[in-house]
Design a protein around this motif. Structure first.
Motif, PDB file in Angstrom:
ATOM      1  N   MET A 173       1.037  -1.285  -0.139  1.00  0.00           N
ATOM      2  CA  MET A 173       0.092   0.173  -0.450  1.00  0.00           C
ATOM      3  C   MET A 173       0.939   0.810  -0.317  1.00  0.00           C
ATOM      4  O   MET A 173       0.314   2.181   0.619  1.00  0.00           O
ATOM      5  CB  MET A 173      -0.900  -0.016   0.710  1.00  0.00           C
ATOM      6  N   LYS A 174       1.655   1.018   0.608  1.00  0.00           N
ATOM      7  CA  LYS A 174       3.027   2.237   0.309  1.00  0.00           C
ATOM      8  C   LYS A 174       3.881   3.004  -0.752  1.00  0.00           C
ATOM      9  O   LYS A 174       4.315   3.089  -1.438  1.00  0.00           O
ATOM     10  CB  LYS A 174       3.944   2.130   1.489  1.00  0.00           C
ATOM     11  N   THR A 175       3.668   1.916  -2.186  1.00  0.00           N
ATOM     12  CA  THR A 175       3.889   1.717  -3.743  1.00  0.00           C
ATOM     13  C   THR A 175       3.171   2.741  -4.532  1.00  0.00           C
ATOM     14  O   THR A 175       2.468   2.681  -3.812  1.00  0.00           O
ATOM     15  CB  THR A 175       3.906   0.228  -4.485  1.00  0.00           C
ATOM     16  N   LYS A 176       4.429   3.163  -5.056  1.00  0.00           N
ATOM     17  CA  LYS A 176       3.446   4.457  -5.771  1.00  0.00           C
ATOM     18  C   LYS A 176       2.429   4.075  -6.429  1.00  0.00           C
ATOM     19  O   LYS A 176       1.040   4.790  -6.139  1.00  0.00           O
ATOM     20  CB  LYS A 176       4.005   5.220  -6.659  1.00  0.00           C
ATOM     21  N   LYS A 201      -0.794   3.485  -3.740  1.00  0.00           N
ATOM     22  CA  LYS A 201      -0.456   4.410  -2.818  1.00  0.00           C
ATOM     23  C   LYS A 201      -2.088   6.154  -3.622  1.00  0.00           C
ATOM     24  O   LYS A 201      -2.572   6.033  -3.305  1.00  0.00           O
ATOM     25  CB  LYS A 201       0.358   5.287  -2.744  1.00  0.00           C
ATOM     26  N   LYS A 202      -1.555   5.778  -4.617  1.00  0.00           N
ATOM     27  CA  LYS A 202      -2.757   6.614  -6.054  1.00  0.00           C
ATOM     28  C   LYS A 202      -3.860   5.918  -6.002  1.00  0.00           C
ATOM     29  O   LYS A 202      -4.526   7.100  -5.870  1.00  0.00           O
ATOM     30  CB  LYS A 202      -1.621   6.445  -7.945  1.00  0.00           C
ATOM     31  N   ILE A 233      -5.362   6.555  -2.574  1.00  0.00           N
ATOM     32  CA  ILE A 233      -5.421   8.303  -2.510  1.00  0.00           C
ATOM     33  C   ILE A 233      -6.988   8.373  -2.943  1.00  0.00           C
ATOM     34  O   ILE A 233      -7.564   9.345  -2.310  1.00  0.00           O
ATOM     35  CB  ILE A 233      -4.474   9.317  -2.454  1.00  0.00           C
ATOM     36  N   GLU A 245      -6.371  12.501   0.864  1.00  0.00           N
ATOM     37  CA  GLU A 245      -5.115  12.899   0.953  1.00  0.00           C
ATOM     38  C   GLU A 245      -4.355  12.237   2.388  1.00  0.00           C
ATOM     39  O   GLU A 245      -3.784  11.244   2.764  1.00  0.00           O
ATOM     40  CB  GLU A 245      -4.700  13.660   1.046  1.00  0.00           C
ATOM     41  N   TYR A 284      -2.886   8.898   3.902  1.00  0.00           N
ATOM     42  CA  TYR A 284      -1.602   9.136   4.475  1.00  0.00           C
ATOM     43  C   TYR A 284      -1.454   9.586   5.283  1.00  0.00           C
ATOM     44  O   TYR A 284      -1.611  11.092   5.069  1.00  0.00           O
ATOM     45  CB  TYR A 284      -0.389   8.639   3.563  1.00  0.00           C
ATOM     46  N   GLU A 297       4.777   9.560   4.017  1.00  0.00           N
ATOM     47  CA  GLU A 297       4.544   7.752   3.216  1.00  0.00           C
ATOM     48  C   GLU A 297       3.627   6.619   4.324  1.00  0.00           C
ATOM     49  O   GLU A 297       3.946   5.635   3.380  1.00  0.00           O
ATOM     50  CB  GLU A 297       6.074   7.783   3.225  1.00  0.00           C
ATOM     51  N   LEU A 344       1.144   4.701   5.840  1.00  0.00           N
ATOM     52  CA  LEU A 344      -0.576   4.570   6.290  1.00  0.00           C
ATOM     53  C   LEU A 344      -0.855   5.703   7.083  1.00  0.00           C
ATOM     54  O   LEU A 344      -0.301   5.259   8.311  1.00  0.00           O
ATOM     55  CB  LEU A 344      -1.093   2.902   6.199  1.00  0.00           C
TER      56      LEU A 344
END
Length: 193
Positions: free
Chosen positions: A38-41, A44-45, A48, A53, A56, A59, A61
């Motif tokens: 869930m922190k990968t680009k 995450k995109k 969000i 927003e 997060y 960086e 969660l």
């Protein structure tokens, strides 16, 4: 051989997973991997876009914000799962290919709820009485009992899960739990050889 390890919130899945790990069994913890993914680009995109927003803190969660939004909104929870579950599934497949043991375990909380039980050769269910589970989660996550019960309401009852499980560990006494893990381990080694 792929073994699913599941159980409701507070049942002690992590404890049982740890015992199997100590025996040398490769164990994949879906929840931990999901947090990493869930922190990968890409994820995450998407998260969000779904939750805003505030999902997060930089960086990291914002688990409280995410939980507050999805646990009482099954539609939103379903959409979040549709983002995260395929990523975890692909990550598990890649991980599994790298393992060299007669069986692997994937620990996952909602194995039956998301219909993935058909993906496993055997399933281990970890159970504990509801009041013990609530007490464990209240202490672990510093949340109130009502919040725990709301999360439990999103999961199948143990009786339903038990009907579809191959092994059941009633996790109240850790000594007995460890004995049961050893018993199941021996059986799984036999089946997988």
């Amino acid at each position: 051989m792929v073994v699913g390890l599941t159980g409701g919130i507070g049942s002690g899945k992590s404890t049982v997973a740890g015992y199997f790990s100590q025996l040398g069994v490769p164990v994949y913890i879906s929840d931990e991997q999901a947090k990493i993914l869930m922190k990968t680009k890409t994820l995450k995109k998407q998260i969000i876009a779904l939750l805003g927003e505030e999902a997060y803190n930089g960086e990291e969660l914002n688990r409280k914000s995410i939980a507050d939004k999805v646990f009482n909104n099954s539609d939103l929870l379903g959409q979040l799962n549709a983002i995260v579950h395929p990523a975890v599934k692909n990550n598990f497949i890649a991980w599994k290919k790298k393992q060299d043991y007669s069986y692997v375990i994937q620990e996952t909380a909602i194995l039956f709820e998301n219909g993935s039980d058909a993906n496993y050769d055997k399933i281990i269910l970890v159970t504990a009485p509801e009041e013990i589970r609530i007490d464990r989660v209240v202490k672990r996550d510093a949340i109130d009992a009502i919040e725990v019960q709301e999360r439990m309401a999103n999961q199948w009852a143990d009786e339903e899960k038990a009907k579809k499980s191959d092994f059941i560990i009633n996790n109240i006494n850790l000594t007995l739990t460890l004995q049961k893990v050893h018993e199941i381990h021996k059986k799984l080694l036999k089946i997988s050889s």
